[in-house]
Design an enzyme around this catalytic site. Structure first.
Site, PDB file in Angstrom:
ATOM      1  CD  GLU A   1      -2.666  -7.743   2.090  1.00 53.91           C
ATOM      2  OE1 GLU A   1      -2.252  -6.565   1.954  1.00 53.91           O
ATOM      3  OE2 GLU A   1      -3.446  -8.089   2.991  1.00 53.91           O
TER       4      GLU A   1
ATOM      5  CB  ALA B   1      -0.875  -0.017   1.243  1.00 58.04           C
TER       6      ALA B   1
ATOM      7  N   GLY C   1       0.505  -5.199   0.575  1.00 57.43           N
ATOM      8  CA  GLY C   1      -0.600  -5.122  -0.375  1.00 57.43           C
ATOM      9  C   GLY C   1      -0.209  -5.670  -1.743  1.00 57.43           C
TER      10      GLY C   1
ATOM     11  CD  GLU D   1       1.197  -5.933   5.066  1.00 57.30           C
ATOM     12  OE1 GLU D   1       2.032  -6.837   5.296  1.00 57.30           O
ATOM     13  OE2 GLU D   1       0.509  -5.897   4.033  1.00 57.30           O
TER      14      GLU D   1
HETATM   15  N1  3HC Z   1       4.582   3.509   0.264  1.00 61.81           N
HETATM   16  C1  3HC Z   1       5.080   4.724   0.008  1.00 61.81           C
HETATM   17  N2  3HC Z   1       6.373   4.964  -0.269  1.00 61.81           N
HETATM   18  C2  3HC Z   1       7.189   3.903  -0.286  1.00 61.81           C
HETATM   19  C3  3HC Z   1       6.745   2.599  -0.016  1.00 61.81           C
HETATM   20  C4  3HC Z   1       5.370   2.418   0.259  1.00 61.81           C
HETATM   21  N3  3HC Z   1       4.856   1.215   0.505  1.00 61.81           N
HETATM   22  N4  3HC Z   1       7.784   1.754  -0.098  1.00 61.81           N
HETATM   23  C5  3HC Z   1       8.852   2.500  -0.409  1.00 61.81           C
HETATM   24  N5  3HC Z   1       8.502   3.805  -0.529  1.00 61.81           N
HETATM   25  C6  3HC Z   1       9.365   4.929  -0.892  1.00 61.81           C
HETATM   26  C7  3HC Z   1      10.450   5.188   0.130  1.00 61.81           C
HETATM   27  O1  3HC Z   1       9.985   6.053   1.125  1.00 61.81           O
HETATM   28  C8  3HC Z   1      11.539   5.802  -0.704  1.00 61.81           C
HETATM   29  O2  3HC Z   1      11.202   7.149  -0.904  1.00 61.81           O
HETATM   30  P1  3HC Z   1      12.348   8.258  -1.029  1.00 61.81           P
HETATM   31  O3  3HC Z   1      13.169   7.842  -2.215  1.00 61.81           O
HETATM   32  O4  3HC Z   1      11.590   9.521  -1.214  1.00 61.81           O
HETATM   33  O5  3HC Z   1      13.122   8.207   0.255  1.00 61.81           O
HETATM   34  C9  3HC Z   1      11.393   5.085  -2.037  1.00 61.81           C
HETATM   35  O6  3HC Z   1      10.073   4.537  -2.063  1.00 61.81           O
HETATM   36  C10 3HC Z   1      12.369   3.967  -2.266  1.00 61.81           C
HETATM   37  O7  3HC Z   1      12.329   3.099  -1.141  1.00 61.81           O
HETATM   38  P2  3HC Z   1      13.649   2.499  -0.490  1.00 61.81           P
HETATM   39  O8  3HC Z   1      14.656   3.569  -0.312  1.00 61.81           O
HETATM   40  O9  3HC Z   1      13.229   1.725   0.691  1.00 61.81           O
HETATM   41  O10 3HC Z   1      14.145   1.530  -1.675  1.00 61.81           O
HETATM   42  P3  3HC Z   1      14.820   0.117  -1.588  1.00 61.81           P
HETATM   43  O11 3HC Z   1      15.095  -0.275  -2.980  1.00 61.81           O
HETATM   44  O12 3HC Z   1      15.913   0.117  -0.595  1.00 61.81           O
HETATM   45  O13 3HC Z   1      13.699  -0.875  -0.991  1.00 61.81           O
HETATM   46  C11 3HC Z   1      11.532  -1.845  -0.773  1.00 61.81           C
HETATM   47  C12 3HC Z   1      12.547  -1.151  -1.705  1.00 61.81           C
HETATM   48  C13 3HC Z   1      12.063  -3.229  -0.341  1.00 61.81           C
HETATM   49  C14 3HC Z   1      10.257  -2.027  -1.535  1.00 61.81           C
HETATM   50  C15 3HC Z   1      11.326  -0.987   0.494  1.00 61.81           C
HETATM   51  O14 3HC Z   1      11.022   0.324   0.071  1.00 61.81           O
HETATM   52  C16 3HC Z   1      10.230  -1.440   1.402  1.00 61.81           C
HETATM   53  O15 3HC Z   1      10.430  -2.323   2.210  1.00 61.81           O
HETATM   54  N6  3HC Z   1       9.040  -0.787   1.308  1.00 61.81           N
HETATM   55  C17 3HC Z   1       7.948  -0.987   2.202  1.00 61.81           C
HETATM   56  C18 3HC Z   1       7.246  -2.288   1.975  1.00 61.81           C
HETATM   57  C19 3HC Z   1       6.082  -2.404   2.923  1.00 61.81           C
HETATM   58  O16 3HC Z   1       6.185  -2.217   4.111  1.00 61.81           O
HETATM   59  N7  3HC Z   1       4.902  -2.767   2.364  1.00 61.81           N
HETATM   60  C20 3HC Z   1       3.725  -2.893   3.144  1.00 61.81           C
HETATM   61  C21 3HC Z   1       2.994  -1.605   3.137  1.00 61.81           C
HETATM   62  S1  3HC Z   1       1.556  -1.596   4.176  1.00 61.81           S
HETATM   63  C22 3HC Z   1       0.412  -2.443   3.293  1.00 61.81           C
HETATM   64  O17 3HC Z   1       0.691  -2.905   2.220  1.00 61.81           O
HETATM   65  C23 3HC Z   1      -0.930  -2.525   3.913  1.00 61.81           C
HETATM   66  C24 3HC Z   1      -1.804  -3.483   3.173  1.00 61.81           C
HETATM   67  O18 3HC Z   1      -1.796  -4.726   3.834  1.00 61.81           O
HETATM   68  C25 3HC Z   1      -3.209  -2.993   3.107  1.00 61.81           C
END
Ligand code: 3HC
Length: 694
Positions: A108, A66, A105, A128
């Site tokens: 998912e 998400a 997400g 998450e």
């Molecule tokens: N939402 C918004 N922004 C995000 C994001 C997300 N899910 N994931 C990454 N970003 C942004 C980062 O803030 C960063 O922004 P910036 O360049 O302005 O600082 C940019 O994307 C690049 O991210 P990283 O620097 O972390 O890049 P990497 O290549 O090192 O890692 C990644 C990539 C493994 C995808 C890592 O970004 C990550 O772990 N992201 C989060 C994944 C996550 O937690 N997903 C679950 C979200 S909650 C959800 O899905 C709820 C659902 O169940 C309803």
């Protein structure tokens, strides 16, 4: 090819419709992405010529989850459930083509496809929990239907990712595609599904694995028990477990409702807000306003470390771990042998625990060269001094390094509180001097305070930050000042803790309150662990402080079986009647009036002065932003991540209250605190007063 919107296209490859997402940087499920997906699936479903649909992403990854930045804002566009229903309910096979990471997400969504194809380097997971959340789009209901309850519990509560190979074995992925040919392989796979007339496999209908766990509540109880320590204080792991329980005990649609309800509770709560804030803070911390990412860096191929003590050894391990040769200098063969012996034992322990192979132990040890000659550092690109904390000693070392080190070499000090500018003044090249403050144990703790001297060059700063990333640290750039950021704030807490025990609180009261707040241990337990005699001298001790008196009684901490606490043979701590009497007598001697303390007062006395000091650090421009201070405290001092760090915590309890209580303690709050309160501006978003330099 049809552009559905700015981030989604739809095209047909013969009889296969291909939906392509391109929403950099990580294809997060923003409103645009959801809208694009919904419309693309509607059209692909309606396209009579398309016999199957492939979903694929451009850029570095499949959907990474998400869009975290949307949480807490009013909903916009198509809902994720709408997209998922369109995929799962499509009357033709839907295939998700995964590269990079399918996270949260993203996974998912993929679980609503009928089949999944992934490249070997792809990873999948539900992280998450690390954001204080649970998978809120059916993940907790679909995952156990594929991988079974035990594995699902592990995945959702740890957030750990799984490789494509393991995902294939677990049934999360149906086929591995060639690394460079995902699109073609996914289309070919889809054609095969159609040709073989394979069923539209809906994960929601696969009940075998969840039914197998029905009527076995002990599975969950055992899991809770086994992980109680790890989950302490966090809400999200327990909520995730409850969702998996719902997957087992409720029909799919009911389970989804339970998941939704619990997700909403978490997403609107303080813990998740804190953990989401930390997610962004960890990424912000690398950004230095006047040292852009394009700043030139120096190559670092060889490292020198001065001192083979606990710090020097731990620091050296960081570099050996990533393949860099390290020369370690000591003043005596005995100290050198002892230091290298400790490093070897650390590696051997990792090998015993299965984290390293014996060959890897030897390879890492092979990168370490011990010497008694400082001159051997002449060819090092980075030299880190980790000797005794004494300005004269440090200046002497840096003066000698100035004559030995090659031009351009980075000269770093691991000092935890001394003035880097004064150290730099012992050299003819202050632009090359920087502070690299590692935290003990240096091979384990994630934090690195990078200390910018008045003359430190931008190249040296950029190289240090890059190197920190390479060795797996999280680095915060801080300014020169006693104790920098972390120890300067810690000193506030220590002062209050010491003062309170003279006023009637006992060490175990203070420790318990901080432990319950979420710290791994309180200051007195910490002091017993580290040893009370660090910096204490038996010859000069005059019993002027409680510490002096404890050391004089040979109560020097865990290692002597007694300190602030009494210890049994298993090193379990017990409140000590001897210490209680010692403190009461000492207080009487000093004429300190005694009273009782509530837990809340103890907590406030410990934390509010730290918050105030943090604000002062920002005012003085010794940190770039408030969130960097929070990163320091979470990664260097065990501040519980679900409370977001001291600056974030201040906002959660209210700045007005912080100010009022500081005043009641007789402390005038900083202007920054007062200004934020007056303007209703969050302290955690405050910026440091210009650490930039031209
Ligand atoms: N939402 C918004 N922004 C995000 C994001 C997300 N899910 N994931 C990454 N970003 C942004 C980062 O803030 C960063 O922004 P910036 O360049 O302005 O600082 C940019 O994307 C690049 O991210 P990283 O620097 O972390 O890049 P990497 O290549 O090192 O890692 C990644 C990539 C493994 C995808 C890592 O970004 C990550 O772990 N992201 C989060 C994944 C996550 O937690 N997903 C679950 C979200 S909650 C959800 O899905 C709820 C659902 O169940 C309803």
């Amino acid at each position: 090819m049809t552009a559905i919107n700015a981030v989604t296209t739809l095209e047909r490859e013969g009889d296969i419709a291909v939906v392509t997402l391109n929403s950099p940087p990580v294809n997060a499920l923003s409103a645009d992405v959801r809208d694009g997906l919904a419309e693309a699936f509607r059209r692909a479903t309606a396209d009579a010529e398309a016999r199957a649909i492939v979903l694929i992403c451009l850029g570095k990854t499949f959907i990474a989850g998400a869009d975290i930045s949307e949480f807490g804002k009013p909903p916009r566009g198509a809902s994720l459930f709408e997209v998922q229903d369109l995929m799962e309910g499509a009357p033709k096979p839907v295939v998700a083509a995964i590269h990079g990471a399918a996270l949260g997400g993203g996974l998912e969504v993929a679980l609503c496809a009928h089949y999944r194809v992934a490249v070997p380097s792809a990873r999948v997971g539900l992280p998450e929990v690390n954001l204080g959340l649970l998978p809120g789009a059916g993940g907790t209901q679909r995952l156990p239907r594929i991988v079974g309850v035990e594995k699902a519990l592990e995945m959702v509560t740890s957030g750990q990712q799984m490789s494509a190979k393991d995902a294939l074995a677990a049934g999360l992925v149906d086929e591995i595609a060639p690394e460079d040919g995902l699109r073609d392989a996914a289309i070919a796979f889809a054609r095969r599904i159609v040709a073989e007339n394979r069923p539209l496999k809906k994960v929601r209908d696969q009940n075998d694995k969840v039914e197998a766990a029905r009527g076995r509540p002990e599975v969950f109880e055992q899991f809770r028990k086994a992980n109680a320590r790890k989950f302490r204080g966090f809400l999200a792991p327990e909520y995730n477990i409850r969702c998996i329980e719902a997957a087992v005990n409720q029909p799919f649609e009911e389970g989804l409702k339970t998941e939704r309800k619990l997700f909403m509770e978490l997403v609107t709560g303080t813990q998740s807000a804190a953990q989401r804030y930390v997610f962004f803070a960890e990424r912000q911390v690398w950004k230095i306003p006047d040292v852009p990412e394009t700043t030139e860096t120096l190559p670092v191929a060889k490292v020198g470390v001065i001192g083979a003590g606990t710090m020097g050894g731990g620091i050296s391990m960081n570099f050996a771990n990533v393949g860099l040769p390290v020369t370690i200098v000591e003043t005596s063969q005995e100290a050198l042998d002892r230091g290298l012996g400790v490093v070897r034992r650390n590696y051997e322990t990792s090998a015993k625990r299965g984290r390293l192979t014996q060959e890897e132990v030897e390879a890492r040890m092979g990168r370490l060269t011990g010497t008694l000659e400082l001159e051997r550092l002449a060819d090092c690109d980075l030299i880190i001094e980790a000797v005794y904390e004494n300005m004269d000693v440090k200046k002497d070392v840096f003066g000698r390094l100035d004559r030995i080190a090659k031009p351009g070499a980075i000269l770093a000090s691991n000092t935890s509180y001394l003035n880097i500018d004064e150290i730099a003044s012992a050299t003819s090249r202050p632009q090359s001097v920087i502070g690299l403050h590692f935290f003990s144990p240096a091979n384990v703790m994630r934090l690195l305070e990078v200390v910018r001297g008045a003359k430190t060059s931008k190249t040296v700063i950029a190289t240090s930050m890059q190197l920190a990333k390479k060795i797996g640290k999280i680095a915060a750039l801080v300014g020169v000042g006693p104790g920098f950021v972390g120890n300067r704030m810690l000193a506030q807490r220590q002062q209050q803790a010491q003062a309170m025990i003279l006023e009637g609180a006992m060490p175990w009261d203070v420790d318990r309150v901080l432990y319950d707040f979420g710290f791994p241990m309180g200051p007195f337990a910490m002091s017993d662990l580290a040893g009370l005699d660090i910096g204490w001298n038996a010859q000069t001790s005059k019993g002027e402080t409680l510490r002096d008196r404890l050391c004089e009684m040979d109560r020097r901490g865990q290692k002597t079986g007694a300190g602030w606490y009494d210890y049994d043979a298993e090193r379990n701590a017990k409140p000590s009647p001897v210490v209680e009497k010692l403190i009461r007598d000492f207080a009487a001697e000093k004429g300190a009036p005694q009273r009782t303390f509530s837990d809340q007062e103890i907590l406030d006395r410990c934390l509010l002065p730290m918050i105030d000091e943090g604000a002062r650090i920002l005012e003085e421009g010794k940190a770039i932003r408030a969130s960097d201070i929070d990163i320091v405290w979470i990664n260097g001092y065990g501040w519980p991540v679900y409370r977001g760090g001291p600056m974030f915590y201040a906002d959660t309890i209210g700045l007005e209250r912080v100010i009022q209580d500081l005043k009641a303690m007789g402390r005038e709050p900083t202007e920054l605190l007062k200004r934020c309160a007056a303007e209703k501006a969050p302290l955690h978003q405050a910026k440091g007063a210009g650490m930039e330099r031209s």
